[in-house]
Design a protein around this motif. Structure first.
Motif, PDB file in Angstrom:
ATOM      1  N   LEU A 252      26.698 -14.655 -48.925  1.00 24.67           N
ATOM      2  CA  LEU A 252      27.269 -14.482 -47.579  1.00 24.67           C
ATOM      3  C   LEU A 252      26.290 -15.005 -46.520  1.00 24.67           C
ATOM      4  O   LEU A 252      26.696 -15.678 -45.558  1.00 24.67           O
ATOM      5  CB  LEU A 252      27.571 -12.995 -47.342  1.00 24.67           C
ATOM      6  N   ILE A 253      25.004 -14.706 -46.719  1.00 22.39           N
ATOM      7  CA  ILE A 253      23.991 -15.143 -45.758  1.00 22.39           C
ATOM      8  C   ILE A 253      23.957 -16.676 -45.713  1.00 22.39           C
ATOM      9  O   ILE A 253      23.906 -17.287 -44.641  1.00 22.39           O
ATOM     10  CB  ILE A 253      22.604 -14.562 -46.151  1.00 22.39           C
ATOM     11  N   GLN A 254      24.036 -17.282 -46.896  1.00 27.09           N
ATOM     12  CA  GLN A 254      23.989 -18.749 -46.944  1.00 27.09           C
ATOM     13  C   GLN A 254      25.235 -19.382 -46.341  1.00 27.09           C
ATOM     14  O   GLN A 254      25.143 -20.334 -45.567  1.00 27.09           O
ATOM     15  CB  GLN A 254      23.796 -19.212 -48.391  1.00 27.09           C
ATOM     16  N   GLN A 255      26.379 -18.776 -46.679  1.00 31.07           N
ATOM     17  CA  GLN A 255      27.651 -19.299 -46.120  1.00 31.07           C
ATOM     18  C   GLN A 255      27.607 -19.317 -44.598  1.00 31.07           C
ATOM     19  O   GLN A 255      28.163 -20.204 -43.962  1.00 31.07           O
ATOM     20  CB  GLN A 255      28.784 -18.349 -46.491  1.00 31.07           C
ATOM     21  N   SER A 256      26.960 -18.314 -44.006  1.00 25.78           N
ATOM     22  CA  SER A 256      26.938 -18.208 -42.545  1.00 25.78           C
ATOM     23  C   SER A 256      25.811 -19.036 -41.936  1.00 25.78           C
ATOM     24  O   SER A 256      25.619 -19.003 -40.717  1.00 25.78           O
ATOM     25  CB  SER A 256      26.783 -16.752 -42.121  1.00 25.78           C
ATOM     26  N   GLY A 257      25.070 -19.715 -42.792  1.00 30.02           N
ATOM     27  CA  GLY A 257      23.988 -20.578 -42.287  1.00 30.02           C
ATOM     28  C   GLY A 257      22.828 -19.787 -41.685  1.00 30.02           C
ATOM     29  O   GLY A 257      22.082 -20.310 -40.850  1.00 30.02           O
ATOM     30  N   HIS A 258      22.649 -18.518 -42.094  1.00 31.13           N
ATOM     31  CA  HIS A 258      21.525 -17.734 -41.568  1.00 31.13           C
ATOM     32  C   HIS A 258      20.255 -18.028 -42.375  1.00 31.13           C
ATOM     33  O   HIS A 258      20.312 -18.417 -43.530  1.00 31.13           O
ATOM     34  CB  HIS A 258      21.807 -16.233 -41.674  1.00 31.13           C
ATOM     35  N   ARG A 259      19.118 -17.792 -41.706  1.00 24.34           N
ATOM     36  CA  ARG A 259      17.836 -17.868 -42.421  1.00 24.34           C
ATOM     37  C   ARG A 259      17.433 -16.452 -42.809  1.00 24.34           C
ATOM     38  O   ARG A 259      17.721 -15.503 -42.077  1.00 24.34           O
ATOM     39  CB  ARG A 259      16.762 -18.487 -41.521  1.00 24.34           C
ATOM     40  N   LEU A 260      16.761 -16.339 -43.958  1.00 18.09           N
ATOM     41  CA  LEU A 260      16.370 -15.004 -44.432  1.00 18.09           C
ATOM     42  C   LEU A 260      14.888 -14.988 -44.779  1.00 18.09           C
ATOM     43  O   LEU A 260      14.395 -15.887 -45.465  1.00 18.09           O
ATOM     44  CB  LEU A 260      17.191 -14.665 -45.693  1.00 18.09           C
ATOM     45  N   GLU A 261      14.195 -14.009 -44.249  1.00 17.91           N
ATOM     46  CA  GLU A 261      12.775 -13.872 -44.580  1.00 17.91           C
ATOM     47  C   GLU A 261      12.554 -12.476 -45.160  1.00 17.91           C
ATOM     48  O   GLU A 261      12.987 -11.483 -44.562  1.00 17.91           O
ATOM     49  CB  GLU A 261      11.957 -14.044 -43.303  1.00 17.91           C
ATOM     50  N   VAL A 262      11.915 -12.422 -46.312  1.00 22.84           N
ATOM     51  CA  VAL A 262      11.721 -11.121 -46.978  1.00 22.84           C
ATOM     52  C   VAL A 262      10.242 -10.871 -47.210  1.00 22.84           C
ATOM     53  O   VAL A 262       9.535 -11.740 -47.731  1.00 22.84           O
ATOM     54  CB  VAL A 262      12.452 -11.106 -48.344  1.00 22.84           C
ATOM     55  N   LYS A 263       9.756  -9.725 -46.794  1.00 23.60           N
ATOM     56  CA  LYS A 263       8.356  -9.356 -47.072  1.00 23.60           C
ATOM     57  C   LYS A 263       8.320  -7.946 -47.633  1.00 23.60           C
ATOM     58  O   LYS A 263       8.459  -6.977 -46.891  1.00 23.60           O
ATOM     59  CB  LYS A 263       7.537  -9.407 -45.781  1.00 23.60           C
ATOM     60  N   LEU A 264       8.148  -7.869 -48.963  1.00 24.18           N
ATOM     61  CA  LEU A 264       8.108  -6.547 -49.590  1.00 24.18           C
ATOM     62  C   LEU A 264       6.731  -6.332 -50.198  1.00 24.18           C
ATOM     63  O   LEU A 264       6.109  -7.295 -50.673  1.00 24.18           O
ATOM     64  CB  LEU A 264       9.144  -6.465 -50.718  1.00 24.18           C
ATOM     65  N   PRO A 265       6.231  -5.110 -50.226  1.00 22.59           N
ATOM     66  CA  PRO A 265       4.964  -4.862 -50.905  1.00 22.59           C
ATOM     67  C   PRO A 265       5.161  -5.045 -52.415  1.00 22.59           C
ATOM     68  O   PRO A 265       6.294  -4.913 -52.895  1.00 22.59           O
ATOM     69  CB  PRO A 265       4.665  -3.400 -50.563  1.00 22.59           C
ATOM     70  N   PRO A 266       4.100  -5.362 -53.161  1.00 24.08           N
ATOM     71  CA  PRO A 266       4.296  -5.537 -54.603  1.00 24.08           C
ATOM     72  C   PRO A 266       4.742  -4.223 -55.241  1.00 24.08           C
ATOM     73  O   PRO A 266       4.220  -3.160 -54.903  1.00 24.08           O
ATOM     74  CB  PRO A 266       2.907  -5.941 -55.106  1.00 24.08           C
ATOM     75  N   GLY A 267       5.751  -4.311 -56.117  1.00 26.04           N
ATOM     76  CA  GLY A 267       6.256  -3.110 -56.791  1.00 26.04           C
ATOM     77  C   GLY A 267       5.424  -2.815 -58.020  1.00 26.04           C
ATOM     78  O   GLY A 267       4.460  -3.523 -58.274  1.00 26.04           O
TER      79      GLY A 267
END
Ligand code: ADP
Length: 529
Positions: A252-267
């Motif tokens: 859905l994010i790609q279809q809408s042409g949005h950019r996505l940035e993810v920053k998670l701590p290491p699990g």
């Protein structure tokens, strides 16, 4: 002003008679006044207060002033008509009763006390006369109906909200129908190409999925409201749950042409949680971020571990949320009332579900936004488990062994002929041998000959219902080894308990995903090989 007239109980035979006058009526009158459970006072024919009981002091908020023109016709207060217009004291019910020497039953009026609080009261006024029949004043027995009126207003509001919701629900349920109808029409055309057939099929799958999601959300909302949502909690790595939710929403994010940035701590970062429900929460926040944002926006997902908490922020650069709605959007069926928000549809259940589910995990969620057009951020907090503990082993589901055949014999018991036929077709396409029965007795006699390996059983059957049928089958020698799957419209715990008691192996909520049936049947086969 409203008076409820004859519907109110009578105060007596029309005239309250003292022993020649109020002053002479002595302790009997005083005792009567004090024993009344509601505010009561008397006044002379000019409207000056002559006596009152303790309840009147409570209602007034202070001691009424005897024979004081300031308190004449409650003049020290602001009086309002039921429609909210200010009423001069000499037009209050007491003034009217004295002027006309007439009774007043159930006269409603709003009194604003000196501290500014407003009470809605119902007045019952009876004129008083001396021996000669001369008017000497009146007694007013007052009922405070503020709570009643507030409760009525709350009911009216709830009723309006219900009507709004039903209109919204009808709209949301009708939305997928037009594309479904078009797709059916496309499929019925003779000159159908493979591409158009596939497109129509894809369209139907998406719309059916949308409807299923909508109904699932509604049922979950009802379960949360009734405190009936049961979580399957275990020790889970929450970073994985967030990453899986991101993968689910990525298309859905790609279809809408949005950019996505993810920053998670290491699990791994462990929480005691239900991975499906928590996944639903993050998927919902991400879907909203993608939905309530013009194409080409930004979504950031960031998380930190803080002492014994895991904090995730889902932020977007979308249409934003007005300050006064930041808390209200978590109430069930609440949408922001603006053209931009309404354009995206929805029932307003997603966020209330998210908050409800997080609270069941001992966590929470809040929203912030710098205002319309300036994006929104949702912060989720969940309590974590100490990382030193070893993860527990996954529970192994109980699966009954069935005879080792690749091609299974499956009996579909379903009273809706279309559903039964489509299920049989689907199972045959999956390579199984399937037959359908439309009621319990037909199912029993068919099963005698057919000897199914698996029974897909609708519970809401006419006559013998699914539970009874399962019990009857289990009583037969051939019924011991079959795998019975109940398909019902109800996913609540009671249905599951009844299913277990009837010897049903598995309980699935309708409409089931063909892929889920396929993988279940494959799982049954793996188990026996
Ligand atoms: P639904 O289940 O219909 O999507 P939600 O409960 O998830 O509704 O959201 C309620 C309302 O909150 C939405 O209709 C929308 O007005 C507002 N909202 C939720 N998320 C966002 C967001 N990221 N940006 C702007 N508005 C939002």
């Amino acid at each position: 002003m409203k008076s409820s007239g004859n519907s109110r109980p009578s105060l007596g035979a029309g005239r309250f008679r003292g022993n020649g006058g109020l002053e002479e009526s002595g302790w009997t009158f005083r005792k009567l006044l004090d024993s009344l459970p509601v505010p009561t006072y008397t006044c002379d024919r000019e409207g000056l207060i002559t006596s009152y009981n303790e309840r009147a002091v409570e209602a007034w908020g202070r001691t009424p002033r005897l024979n004081d023109p300031a308190d004449r016709f409650c003049g020290a207060y602001r009086l309002y008509d039921t429609d909210g217009t200010l009423l001069p004291p000499d037009r209050c019910w007491m003034a009217l009763a004295l002027r006309g020497d007439s009774e007043c039953r159930g006269g409603e009026i709003i009194v604003e006390r000196e501290d500014g609080t407003r009470r809605t009261v119902m007045e019952n006024i009876c004129p008083l006369h001396d021996h000669a029949g001369e008017l000497i004043g009146a007694v007013n027995v007052i009922e405070d109906i503020t709570d009643l009126r507030l409760a009525e207003q709350a009911l009216r509001d709830a009723d309006r909200k219900k009507d709004d919701f039903l209109a919204l629900l009808a709209h949301e349920l009708r939305n997928p129908l037009a594309p479904l109808r078009n797709a059916l029409h496309l499929l019925s055309l003779d000159n159908n190409t493979e591409t158009s057939r596939k497109r129509a099929q894809g369209m139907m799958e998406r719309q059916v999925e949308q409807m299923v999601r909508l109904l699932d959300d509604l049922m979950d909302a009802a379960r949360i409201a009734r405190g009936k949502l049961v979580l399957q909690k275990e020790r889970i790595d929450i970073t994985n749950v967030v990453l899986n939710a991101i993968e689910d929403v990525r298309p859905l994010i790609q279809q809408s042409g949005h950019r996505l940035e993810v920053k998670l701590p290491p699990g791994p970062i462990y929480v005691d949680g239900d991975s499906v429900r928590l996944g639903q929460v993050f998927a919902n926040l991400l879907t909203n971020a993608a939905k309530f944002m013009p194409a080409g926006g930004d979504i950031w997902v960031g998380a930190v571990q803080r002492e014994e908490e895991f904090v995730v922020v889902v932020r977007d650069s979308g249409i934003g949320i007005p300050a006064e709605m930041l808390d209200r959007i978590f109430e069930p069926f609440t949408l922001v009332d603006s053209t931009e928000h309404r354009a995206h549809g929805g029932l307003g259940v997603g966020l209330s579900l998210a908050r409800g589910m997080l609270e069941l995990h001992g966590g929470g969620v809040d929203a912030t936004s710098s205002g319309p057009g300036l994006g929104s951020a949702f912060t989720v907090v969940l309590p974590t488990l100490p990382s030193t503990e070893q993860p527990e082993a996954m529970p192994i589901p109980r699966i009954r062994r069935i005879p080792g055949v690749n091609r299974q014999r499956i009996l579909v018991v379903e009273d809706n002929a279309d559903s039964a036929i489509s299920m049989v077709l689907m199972l045959e396409l999956m390579g199984h041998e399937a037959k359908a029965a439309n009621d319990g007795l037909a199912a029993m006699s068919l099963a005698e000959d057919f000897r199914p390996d698996v029974v897909l059983l609708d519970i809401g059957l006419p006559g013998v219902d699914g539970y009874e049928l399962a019990t009857m089958m289990r009583e037969q020698p051939w019924g011991q080894r079959i795998f019975i799957i109940a398909l019902t419209g109800w996913g609540h715990d009671e249905a599951r308990r009844r299913a277990v008691a009837a010897g049903i192996d598995l309980h699935m909520v309708k409409p089931v995903e063909p892929a889920a049936v396929e993988s279940l049947l494959a799982g049954l086969q793996r188990n026996i090989s």
